[in-house]
Write an enzyme that holds these catalytic residues in place. Structure first.
Site, PDB file in Angstrom:
ATOM      1  N   GLY A   1       5.578   3.140   0.803  1.00 50.14           N
ATOM      2  CA  GLY A   1       6.435   4.134   0.155  1.00 50.14           C
ATOM      3  C   GLY A   1       6.199   4.239  -1.331  1.00 50.14           C
ATOM      4  O   GLY A   1       5.599   5.171  -1.795  1.00 50.14           O
TER       5      GLY A   1
ATOM      6  N   SER B   1       0.836  -1.194   0.000  1.00 47.71           N
ATOM      7  CA  SER B   1       0.000   0.000   0.000  1.00 47.71           C
ATOM      8  C   SER B   1       0.869   1.240   0.000  1.00 47.71           C
ATOM      9  O   SER B   1       2.097   1.155   0.018  1.00 47.71           O
ATOM     10  CB  SER B   1      -0.895   0.002   1.244  1.00 47.71           C
ATOM     11  OG  SER B   1      -0.092   0.299   2.370  1.00 47.71           O
ATOM     12  N   LYS B   2       0.200   2.376   0.017  1.00 49.29           N
ATOM     13  CA  LYS B   2       0.926   3.656   0.014  1.00 49.29           C
ATOM     14  C   LYS B   2       1.933   3.718   1.161  1.00 49.29           C
ATOM     15  O   LYS B   2       2.976   4.340   1.057  1.00 49.29           O
ATOM     16  CB  LYS B   2      -0.062   4.814   0.153  1.00 49.29           C
ATOM     17  CG  LYS B   2      -0.858   5.077  -1.110  1.00 49.29           C
ATOM     18  CD  LYS B   2      -0.992   6.573  -1.376  1.00 49.29           C
ATOM     19  CE  LYS B   2      -1.618   6.867  -2.722  1.00 49.29           C
ATOM     20  NZ  LYS B   2      -3.054   6.584  -2.773  1.00 49.29           N
ATOM     21  N   ARG B   3       1.584   3.055   2.264  1.00 45.93           N
ATOM     22  CA  ARG B   3       2.474   3.093   3.430  1.00 45.93           C
ATOM     23  C   ARG B   3       3.830   2.447   3.134  1.00 45.93           C
ATOM     24  O   ARG B   3       4.807   2.694   3.829  1.00 45.93           O
ATOM     25  CB  ARG B   3       1.807   2.400   4.619  1.00 45.93           C
ATOM     26  CG  ARG B   3       1.195   3.404   5.594  1.00 45.93           C
ATOM     27  CD  ARG B   3       0.367   2.721   6.631  1.00 45.93           C
ATOM     28  NE  ARG B   3      -0.865   2.209   6.034  1.00 45.93           N
ATOM     29  CZ  ARG B   3      -1.385   1.016   6.250  1.00 45.93           C
ATOM     30  NH1 ARG B   3      -0.774   0.185   7.052  1.00 45.93           N
ATOM     31  NH2 ARG B   3      -2.502   0.647   5.667  1.00 45.93           N
TER      32      ARG B   3
END
Ligand code: GLU
Length: 480
Positions: free
Chosen positions: A253, A249-251
């Site tokens: 990076g 996911s976006k988390r």
């Protein structure tokens, strides 16, 4: 039958690694079967869709080499077609206007929650009489269009990746909204519906998409039936997971293809890596291949059901393999944008032949293209900063004298060559009676500011060509 597949990204963000990987599998399957790969932009979410995201998607796919045969088609340009199809279902009694208000739906959800039930619509407006409809209209209520889903229906398909799949109508949350609220006419048709209208219209034979769409597939199969069309085959590809086993996911990076590009991955390595995210070739020891080579062998039999872990080390390894085996010319072209971005001067005396010599030198040390910025910095700046080690080296006894010897030997040499460089070093060893190692380390420290780095003689030759070797030697002498 000609195989026809499609990639149907929503332009609500830059091209995502998951979408791109779905694109890879679609492309491989289409090419394997000499079929057609169609691109459809699902831009009906007007609030979140942006033209720049469409651009990013098109650019990303082109960059990866995932060329398409038809499209891009835009759903916003096809609204009439969808509305006609909704009208047809209304006329056939397969869909109806539902006037339930959001407050009523909320209350229904609360009751269900209180009773420990999953939220679902209770189909309360399925059989309204004309008078009831008129009364709701008179109240000024808006309506959505719902498609009837029978609770006791069993929906079965043979998924090309996951095998037999079976759902019950009762698992689908009640009659399904296929067009948004409107007070007059048909509101905007929704995702699950328009996808089916399009896939029928575009004669899609195989729907290949992420496994997060499985419950949509169950609903969509009912819509194919209602529209009297044969369902395509379905293949649900595994999710991409991070190293902790959670959905990437976006988390994590980096998720968009342009991020990978900026980080210095080559298109060939990235697309090769994505091919391996969930698929393996029959000869599984073979890991480096072009899209065309993979297409020859691609089948869903070798696509895993389990999520595919994203392995940075493997991607780096693949990237380095591509960089190391690339022609110098191509590598220069790929590095130029990174050097430009870093503000490095790329004009005389740093001409193409000098760049070639530089790239030959650094090529084996690169893992990502961005590494070409740090590793070649010393060739693009006038002066260098000395590391602590370099300072210590330059202060060693004999160091300055050795450098002076090199400077004076250089006086008579208009252009250095490898053998002349070796001769100079030999000469200084002899003249000053010092160890060759000391001279080499001091020379490296003076020229590069460090004790580690690419081949010293080659680095020297490069600096000599742009007239930077002597000034650096003199600077080192002066400051130590
Ligand atoms: N637009 C959908 C998405 O971006 C894909 C729909 C599909 O492949 O059926 O997730």
């Amino acid at each position: 039958m000609t195989v026809r597949v499609r990639l149907a990204p929503s332009p609500t963000g830059n091209l995502h690694i998951g979408t791109a990987r779905t694109g890879v599998f679609n492309w491989l399957f289409a090419r394997h079967h000499n079929g057609q790969f169609i691109l459809r932009i699902e831009d009906t979410d007007l609030e979140r869709s942006r033209p720049e995201y469409t651009e990013s998607i098109l650019q990303g796919l082109r960059w990866l080499g995932l060329n398409w045969d038809e499209g891009p088609f835009f759903q916003t340009k096809r609204l009439e077609l969808y509305k006609e199809a909704v009208q047809k279902l209304l006329d056939q009694g397969l869909a109806y206007r539902c006037y339930t208000t959001s407050e009523e739906l909320e209350a229904l959800r609360e009751t269900q929650k209180a009773n420990g039930l999953a939220p679902r619509y209770d189909n309360r407006h399925r059989n309204l009489t004309l008078e009831q409809e008129e009364a709701y209209k008179a109240e000024g209520r808006s309506f959505v269009i719902r498609f009837k889903i029978d609770d006791d229906r069993e929906i079965v398909w043979n998924d090309l990746v996951r095998g037999r799949m079976s759902w019950r109508g009762s698992d689908l949350g009640g009659d399904m909204v296929i067009a948004r609220a409107s007070t007059e006419g048909i509101g905007q048709p929704l995702y699950n519906f328009v996808v089916v209208v399009d896939d029928i219209d575009m004669q899609i034979t195989h729907v290949i998409r992420g496994e997060d769409h499985i419950s949509n597939t169950a609903k969509q199969i009912l819509l194919y039936e209602a529209m009297n069309a044969k369902s395509p085959e379905f293949a649900h590809t595994p999710l991409i997971l991070n190293m902790d086993g959670r959905k990437l996911s976006k988390r994590d990076g980096v998720t968009s293809i342009s991020d990978f590009q900026k980080m210095g991955f080559t298109a060939e390595a990235l697309v090769n890596y994505m091919t391996l995210l969930g698929w393996s070739p029959p000869e599984s020891t073979q890991e480096i291949f072009t899209l065309e080579e993979a297409a020859k062998q691609f089948s869903f039999e070798r696509v895993n059901k389990a999520g595919a872990k994203f392995d940075w080390a493997k991607l780096d390894w693949l990237n380095s393999q591509y960089i190391h085996s690339m022609t110098v010319d191509k590598l220069i072209d790929l590095l130029i944008p990174f050097w430009e971005q870093a503000g490095y001067p790329l004009t005389e005396p740093r001409d193409r032949s000098w760049l070639e010599q530089l790239v030959v030198l650094i090529q084996p040390s690169l893992t990502r293209l961005v590494d070409g910025v740090s590793i070649s910095q010393l060739f693009f700046t006038e002066t260098v900063e000395y590391s602590d080690e370099a300072n210590t080296q330059l202060k060693q006894e004999g160091s300055t004298a050795a450098l002076k010897g090199i400077v004076s030997a250089l006086e008579n040499i208009p252009q250095l060559s490898e053998s002349l460089a070796q001769d100079i070093i030999k000469q200084v060893v002899k003249e000053q009676n010092v160890k060759k190692g000391l001279i080499m380390r001091s020379l490296r420290a003076a020229l590069t500011g460090d004790l580690h780095g690419p081949d010293l003689i080659q680095s020297w030759l490069l600096l000599n060509r742009i007239g930077l070797d002597k000034p650096r030697l003199l600077e080192a002498i002066k400051t130590h």
